[in-house]
Design a protein around this motif. Structure first.
Motif, PDB file in Angstrom:
ATOM      1  N   GLY A  50       0.788  -1.189   0.070  1.00 24.66           N
ATOM      2  CA  GLY A  50      -0.022   0.028   0.111  1.00 24.66           C
ATOM      3  C   GLY A  50       0.942   1.184   0.003  1.00 24.66           C
ATOM      4  N   SER A  51       2.178   1.236   0.132  1.00 23.72           N
ATOM      5  CA  SER A  51       2.774   2.409  -0.120  1.00 23.72           C
ATOM      6  C   SER A  51       2.694   3.313  -1.233  1.00 23.72           C
ATOM      7  N   PRO A  52       2.589   4.620  -1.382  1.00 19.44           N
ATOM      8  CA  PRO A  52       2.380   5.511  -2.283  1.00 19.44           C
ATOM      9  C   PRO A  52       3.399   5.146  -3.667  1.00 19.44           C
ATOM     10  N   LEU A  53       2.923   5.249  -4.614  1.00 19.74           N
ATOM     11  CA  LEU A  53       3.783   4.981  -5.768  1.00 19.74           C
ATOM     12  C   LEU A  53       4.541   6.503  -6.365  1.00 19.74           C
ATOM     13  N   HIS A  54       3.902   7.472  -6.226  1.00 17.05           N
ATOM     14  CA  HIS A  54       4.086   8.774  -6.928  1.00 17.05           C
ATOM     15  C   HIS A  54       5.537   9.241  -6.779  1.00 17.05           C
ATOM     16  N   ASP A  55       6.451   8.638  -5.888  1.00 13.24           N
ATOM     17  CA  ASP A  55       7.599   9.384  -5.902  1.00 13.24           C
ATOM     18  C   ASP A  55       8.710   8.197  -6.198  1.00 13.24           C
ATOM     19  N   GLY A  56       8.166   7.101  -6.971  1.00 12.80           N
ATOM     20  CA  GLY A  56       8.821   6.091  -7.474  1.00 12.80           C
ATOM     21  C   GLY A  56       9.837   6.542  -8.623  1.00 12.80           C
ATOM     22  N   ASP A  57      10.983   5.803  -8.798  1.00  7.08           N
ATOM     23  CA  ASP A  57      11.541   6.223 -10.057  1.00  7.08           C
ATOM     24  C   ASP A  57      10.978   5.621 -11.363  1.00  7.08           C
ATOM     25  N   VAL A  58      11.185   6.114 -12.338  1.00  2.00           N
ATOM     26  CA  VAL A  58      10.289   5.682 -13.434  1.00  2.00           C
ATOM     27  C   VAL A  58      11.505   5.335 -14.626  1.00  2.00           C
ATOM     28  N   LYS A  59      11.499   4.339 -15.056  1.00  2.00           N
ATOM     29  CA  LYS A  59      12.471   3.801 -16.229  1.00  2.00           C
ATOM     30  C   LYS A  59      11.736   3.084 -17.353  1.00  2.00           C
ATOM     31  N   ASP A  60      11.837   3.209 -18.563  1.00  2.00           N
ATOM     32  CA  ASP A  60      11.039   2.486 -19.462  1.00  2.00           C
ATOM     33  C   ASP A  60       9.581   2.481 -19.224  1.00  2.00           C
ATOM     34  N   VAL A 113       7.991   2.077 -16.374  1.00  2.00           N
ATOM     35  CA  VAL A 113       7.876   1.396 -15.282  1.00  2.00           C
ATOM     36  C   VAL A 113       8.323   2.150 -14.095  1.00  2.00           C
ATOM     37  N   VAL A 114       7.470   1.904 -13.256  1.00  2.00           N
ATOM     38  CA  VAL A 114       7.712   2.679 -11.899  1.00  2.00           C
ATOM     39  C   VAL A 114       8.138   1.765 -10.779  1.00  2.00           C
ATOM     40  N   THR A 115       9.132   2.160 -10.165  1.00  2.00           N
ATOM     41  CA  THR A 115       9.543   1.376  -8.880  1.00  2.00           C
ATOM     42  C   THR A 115       9.045   1.927  -7.717  1.00  2.00           C
ATOM     43  N   CYS A 116       8.238   1.079  -6.712  1.00  2.00           N
ATOM     44  CA  CYS A 116       7.830   1.483  -5.663  1.00  2.00           C
ATOM     45  C   CYS A 116       8.943   1.685  -4.685  1.00  2.00           C
ATOM     46  N   PRO A 117       8.797   3.096  -4.285  1.00  2.00           N
ATOM     47  CA  PRO A 117       9.911   3.268  -3.319  1.00  2.00           C
ATOM     48  C   PRO A 117      10.039   2.483  -1.953  1.00  2.00           C
ATOM     49  N   ALA A 118       9.177   1.692  -1.594  1.00  2.00           N
ATOM     50  CA  ALA A 118       9.115   1.067  -0.269  1.00  2.00           C
ATOM     51  C   ALA A 118      10.108  -0.331  -0.292  1.00  2.00           C
ATOM     52  N   HIS A 119       9.643  -1.043  -1.598  1.00  2.00           N
ATOM     53  CA  HIS A 119      10.296  -2.666  -1.608  1.00  2.00           C
ATOM     54  C   HIS A 119      10.720  -2.779  -3.057  1.00  2.00           C
ATOM     55  N   SER A 120      10.610  -1.832  -3.616  1.00  2.00           N
ATOM     56  CA  SER A 120      11.319  -1.966  -5.132  1.00  2.00           C
ATOM     57  C   SER A 120      10.262  -2.924  -6.023  1.00  2.00           C
ATOM     58  N   TRP A 121       8.923  -3.104  -5.528  1.00  2.00           N
ATOM     59  CA  TRP A 121       8.243  -3.907  -6.698  1.00  2.00           C
ATOM     60  C   TRP A 121       8.116  -2.830  -7.936  1.00  2.00           C
ATOM     61  N   LYS A 122       8.026  -3.440  -9.171  1.00  2.00           N
ATOM     62  CA  LYS A 122       7.849  -2.637 -10.374  1.00  2.00           C
ATOM     63  C   LYS A 122       6.353  -2.883 -10.983  1.00  2.00           C
ATOM     64  N   PHE A 123       6.021  -1.682 -11.426  1.00  2.00           N
ATOM     65  CA  PHE A 123       4.690  -1.847 -12.180  1.00  2.00           C
ATOM     66  C   PHE A 123       4.858  -0.965 -13.770  1.00  2.00           C
ATOM     67  N   ARG A 124       4.139  -1.744 -14.655  1.00  2.00           N
ATOM     68  CA  ARG A 124       4.280  -1.074 -16.128  1.00  2.00           C
ATOM     69  C   ARG A 124       2.949   0.135 -15.898  1.00  2.00           C
ATOM     70  N   LEU A 125       3.410   1.333 -16.113  1.00  2.00           N
ATOM     71  CA  LEU A 125       2.200   2.526 -16.304  1.00  2.00           C
ATOM     72  C   LEU A 125       1.329   2.402 -17.079  1.00  2.00           C
ATOM     73  N   GLU A 126       1.524   1.779 -18.323  1.00  2.00           N
ATOM     74  CA  GLU A 126       0.630   1.589 -19.320  1.00  2.00           C
ATOM     75  C   GLU A 126      -0.557   0.631 -18.740  1.00  2.00           C
ATOM     76  N   GLY A 130      -0.489  -1.326 -15.616  1.00  2.00           N
ATOM     77  CA  GLY A 130      -0.562  -1.756 -14.358  1.00  2.00           C
ATOM     78  C   GLY A 130      -0.047  -3.024 -13.853  1.00  2.00           C
ATOM     79  N   GLU A 131       0.480  -3.677 -14.974  1.00  2.00           N
ATOM     80  CA  GLU A 131       1.135  -5.223 -14.510  1.00  2.00           C
ATOM     81  C   GLU A 131       2.247  -5.052 -13.571  1.00  2.00           C
ATOM     82  N   CYS A 132       2.234  -5.950 -12.818  1.00  2.00           N
ATOM     83  CA  CYS A 132       3.588  -6.067 -12.012  1.00  2.00           C
ATOM     84  C   CYS A 132       4.565  -6.797 -12.936  1.00  2.00           C
ATOM     85  N   THR A 133       6.001  -6.273 -12.924  1.00  2.00           N
ATOM     86  CA  THR A 133       6.913  -7.079 -13.573  1.00  2.00           C
ATOM     87  C   THR A 133       7.252  -8.389 -13.258  1.00  2.00           C
ATOM     88  N   ARG A 134       6.951  -8.482 -11.655  1.00  2.00           N
ATOM     89  CA  ARG A 134       7.529  -9.923 -11.147  1.00  2.00           C
ATOM     90  C   ARG A 134       6.493 -10.990 -11.431  1.00  2.00           C
TER      91      ARG A 134
END
Ligand code: FES
Length: 102
Positions: free
Chosen positions: A49-59, A61-74, A76-80
């Motif tokens: 449930g951590s907020p994602l808006h401060d996460g880094d974005v590359k290609d 894909v946003v990385t959650c700042p809390a534990h680094s799960w990654k989600f595709r912005l287009e 919403g899929e989790c890369t893992r």
């Protein structure tokens, strides 16, 4: 209820390459401005449930700042695990405004 485009803010309030939280109709949404396009994703990470808006974005894909799960912005899929899908929103720029379909 049919969806409608709602103003989420002014374009200049969204920094290129970054995310920003907006609250629209009681929903917290992270809007990212990437290469002059806008993407909306629910702002509570699927993991804990951590907020994602401060996460880094590359290609886009946003990385959650809390534990680094990654989600595709287009999508919403989790890369893992692509069976995990966050809610996404259509976002567009029009005149000076950023609009979200909600
Ligand atoms: S809360 Fe986002 S990765 Fe844990």
């Amino acid at each position: 209820m049919p969806k409608t485009w709602v103003v989420a803010g002014k374009i200049q309030d969204f920094e290129e390459g970054k995310g920003k939280e907006v609250k629209v109709q009681g929903q917290a949404i992270a809007i990212f401005r990437i290469d002059q396009k806008f993407y909306g994703i629910e702002n509570a990470c699927y993991h804990q449930g951590s907020p994602l808006h401060d996460g880094d974005v590359k290609d886009c894909v946003v990385t959650c700042p809390a534990h680094s799960w990654k989600f595709r912005l287009e999508s919403g899929e989790c890369t893992r695990d692509d069976s995990i899908v966050m809610r996404t929103y259509s976002v567009k720029a029009e005149n000076d405004d950023v609009l979200i379909l909600i």
